[in-house]
Enzyme design. Sequence first.
Site, PDB file in Angstrom:
ATOM      1  N   LYS A 187     -13.273   3.955  -1.944  1.00  0.00           N
ATOM      2  CA  LYS A 187     -13.487   2.674  -2.632  1.00  0.00           C
ATOM      3  C   LYS A 187     -14.839   2.738  -3.312  1.00  0.00           C
ATOM      4  CE  LYS A 187     -13.565  -2.291  -1.806  1.00  0.00           C
ATOM      5  NZ  LYS A 187     -13.625  -2.516  -3.235  1.00  0.00           N
ATOM      6  N   ASP A 223      -5.572   2.867  14.363  1.00  0.00           N
ATOM      7  CA  ASP A 223      -6.009   1.570  13.834  1.00  0.00           C
ATOM      8  C   ASP A 223      -6.088   0.596  14.993  1.00  0.00           C
ATOM      9  OD1 ASP A 223      -6.234  -0.951  12.349  1.00  0.00           O
ATOM     10  OD2 ASP A 223      -5.508   0.181  10.619  1.00  0.00           O
ATOM     11  N   SER A 242       0.822  -1.218   0.000  1.00  0.00           N
ATOM     12  CA  SER A 242       0.000   0.000   0.000  1.00  0.00           C
ATOM     13  C   SER A 242       0.849   1.259   0.000  1.00  0.00           C
ATOM     14  CB  SER A 242      -0.835   0.046   1.280  1.00  0.00           C
ATOM     15  OG  SER A 242      -2.096  -0.422   1.072  1.00  0.00           O
ATOM     16  N   ALA A 263      -2.629   0.518   9.960  1.00  0.00           N
ATOM     17  CA  ALA A 263      -1.893  -0.757  10.068  1.00  0.00           C
ATOM     18  C   ALA A 263      -1.834  -1.502   8.725  1.00  0.00           C
ATOM     19  CB  ALA A 263      -2.579  -1.636  11.109  1.00  0.00           C
ATOM     20  N   PRO A 264      -0.751  -2.178   8.417  1.00  0.00           N
ATOM     21  CA  PRO A 264       0.443  -2.344   9.257  1.00  0.00           C
ATOM     22  C   PRO A 264       1.411  -1.146   9.230  1.00  0.00           C
ATOM     23  CG  PRO A 264       0.694  -3.580   7.213  1.00  0.00           C
ATOM     24  CD  PRO A 264      -0.699  -3.002   7.188  1.00  0.00           C
ATOM     25  N   GLY A 265       1.203  -0.198   8.296  1.00  0.00           N
ATOM     26  CA  GLY A 265       2.049   0.991   8.416  1.00  0.00           C
ATOM     27  C   GLY A 265       2.753   1.442   7.140  1.00  0.00           C
ATOM     28  N   GLY A 266       2.283   0.982   5.992  1.00  0.00           N
ATOM     29  CA  GLY A 266       2.928   1.387   4.733  1.00  0.00           C
ATOM     30  C   GLY A 266       2.845   2.898   4.489  1.00  0.00           C
ATOM     31  N   ASP A 297     -11.410   4.060  16.807  1.00  0.00           N
ATOM     32  CA  ASP A 297     -12.164   4.068  15.551  1.00  0.00           C
ATOM     33  C   ASP A 297     -11.794   5.318  14.745  1.00  0.00           C
ATOM     34  OD1 ASP A 297     -13.972   4.037  13.531  1.00  0.00           O
ATOM     35  OD2 ASP A 297     -15.767   4.003  14.786  1.00  0.00           O
ATOM     36  N   ASP A 350      -6.664   5.425   4.658  1.00  0.00           N
ATOM     37  CA  ASP A 350      -6.713   4.282   3.735  1.00  0.00           C
ATOM     38  C   ASP A 350      -7.716   3.238   4.255  1.00  0.00           C
ATOM     39  OD1 ASP A 350      -5.953   2.661   1.593  1.00  0.00           O
ATOM     40  OD2 ASP A 350      -4.181   1.868   2.584  1.00  0.00           O
TER      41      ASP A 350
HETATM   42  C1  LIG Z   1      -5.966  -1.143   3.546  1.00  0.00           C
HETATM   43  S1  LIG Z   1      -5.545  -1.259   5.211  1.00  0.00           S
HETATM   44  C2  LIG Z   1      -4.455   0.065   5.423  1.00  0.00           C
HETATM   45  C3  LIG Z   1      -3.084  -0.208   4.928  1.00  0.00           C
HETATM   46  C4  LIG Z   1      -2.121   0.886   5.314  1.00  0.00           C
HETATM   47  N1  LIG Z   1      -2.430   2.140   4.664  1.00  0.00           N
HETATM   48  C5  LIG Z   1      -0.705   0.513   4.945  1.00  0.00           C
HETATM   49  O1  LIG Z   1      -0.110   1.144   4.052  1.00  0.00           O
HETATM   50  O2  LIG Z   1      -0.151  -0.413   5.560  1.00  0.00           O
HETATM   51  C6  LIG Z   1      -6.966  -0.698   5.998  1.00  0.00           C
HETATM   52  C7  LIG Z   1      -6.827  -0.596   7.510  1.00  0.00           C
HETATM   53  O3  LIG Z   1      -7.973   0.103   7.988  1.00  0.00           O
HETATM   54  C8  LIG Z   1      -8.249  -0.383   9.276  1.00  0.00           C
HETATM   55  N2  LIG Z   1      -9.612   0.015   9.622  1.00  0.00           N
HETATM   56  C9  LIG Z   1     -10.784  -0.424   9.129  1.00  0.00           C
HETATM   57  N3  LIG Z   1     -11.806   0.221   9.732  1.00  0.00           N
HETATM   58  C10 LIG Z   1     -11.250   1.086  10.603  1.00  0.00           C
HETATM   59  C11 LIG Z   1     -11.784   2.034  11.506  1.00  0.00           C
HETATM   60  N4  LIG Z   1     -13.103   2.226  11.630  1.00  0.00           N
HETATM   61  N5  LIG Z   1     -10.919   2.758  12.263  1.00  0.00           N
HETATM   62  C12 LIG Z   1      -9.577   2.584  12.151  1.00  0.00           C
HETATM   63  N6  LIG Z   1      -9.028   1.687  11.300  1.00  0.00           N
HETATM   64  C13 LIG Z   1      -9.854   0.962  10.549  1.00  0.00           C
HETATM   65  C14 LIG Z   1      -8.006  -1.866   9.182  1.00  0.00           C
HETATM   66  O4  LIG Z   1      -7.748  -2.406  10.463  1.00  0.00           O
HETATM   67  C15 LIG Z   1      -6.798  -1.938   8.239  1.00  0.00           C
HETATM   68  O5  LIG Z   1      -5.623  -2.041   8.996  1.00  0.00           O
END
Ligand SMILES: C[S@@+](CC[C@H](N)C(=O)[O-])C[C@H]1O[C@@H](n2cnc3c(N)ncnc32)[C@H](O)[C@@H]1O
Length: 362
Positions: free
Chosen positions: A313, A248, A196, A229-232, A268, A284
């Site tokens: 999305k 996250d 990501s 998460a994970p942190g990209g 959240d 993201d």
């Molecule tokens: C596509 S991943 C993000 C990847 C991240 N940008 C990276 O580069 O590693 C989406 C993330 O959104 C988190 N997520 C989903 N709903 C959420 C919410 N309501 N609040 C915080 N995080 C949320 C998920 O736990 C997941 O880790």
Amino acid sequence: MDDFHAVWLLCRPGFETDAGQELVALAAELGVYGFFVPSPTPGWVRFDAPGQDLVGQLVTHLNWQDLVFSRDWLMEVGRVEELPQSDRVGAVLDSLRKGSWSGCFERLEIHVPLEGAPDDLARFARKWTSPLAKSLRDTGWLSSSGAGSETNRPRLDILLPDFTQAVLCAALPGNRSPYPAGVPRLRMPAEAPSRSTLKLEEAWKLFISEERWYEVLGGGKKAVDLGAAPGGWTWQLVRQGMLVTAVDNGPMDETVMASGHVTHVREDGFTWQPKRQVDWLVCDIVDKPTRVTSMIADWLSQDLFRYAVFNLKLPMKQRWSTWEACRDELLVAMESVRRPMRLHAKQLYHDREEITCFIEPL
Ligand SMILES: C[S@@+](CC[C@H](N)C(=O)[O-])C[C@H]1O[C@@H](n2cnc3c(N)ncnc32)[C@H](O)[C@@H]1O
């Protein structure tokens, strides 16, 4: 001004209708009434407005950056329906001679379909580039001032759907993606915790000019990463020297946390907010685009960020109208902020079913 036969849109395979609908709508606002034909090649769309001045209206009033679903656009200057195996180069030169294009191109790019291309077409295109470029140079169609240099001249982009056809196009200076066909070749950083990461890097490269990078990204800024998460994305922010609040419930990569620049908040992302304005908000989270839009609009109404990058999305159907509704909500919210701001959106090469939005102060 040279006359163009049609405009070719290059988009993510599967998004041809969205790319076409978008240009039809934007062109109509300029008084150009055209239609689009998704070509049999995934990701390529031909827009035509017979008898109308495409160049004058579209190219002067619209920029490739205005198009959300097209990664790049090209102006058709010629077409070869039957590329003879014995003399493909001659057929291209012939088509250019017969067309209305005059002038010299800076460089040659040959594009093959990203999906569904015949086996070996990409290899053929690579082998063909050199003899074709030589003949184009010898006949004055191509500048001899050196390959690779970006000048203010149009570039000759050839779409090669198979071994028998070629669409000859001009990619106009100042009105084309910095990456041919909108496909940046970014290197996956070995230390980044997820692929990501490339989405945020591509967004920055596309939306922020190189000379503004330090002003916009550098100097120890404060950032919030929602859905981190994970942190990209956090890794990219840290790499610019930012102090990041990563929101996250999921676990963050240990190396990113070890940077000492990151505070992990397990809350959240739709309700957590900073106490005061941050320089950057990135998000993201994969959720309904209307939900993400409302959350961003809420941050805007409180003027909680200066810059933002976030993904929307899109659903399987009616993506263009979904985007229009989100865009309108964002624009209304931006008006409530007492500073002028600008919204860009693009479906990036590294995006899948989503588009990436960028909000910046003016
Ligand atoms: C596509 S991943 C993000 C990847 C991240 N940008 C990276 O580069 O590693 C989406 C993330 O959104 C988190 N997520 C989903 N709903 C959420 C919410 N309501 N609040 C915080 N995080 C949320 C998920 O736990 C997941 O880790």
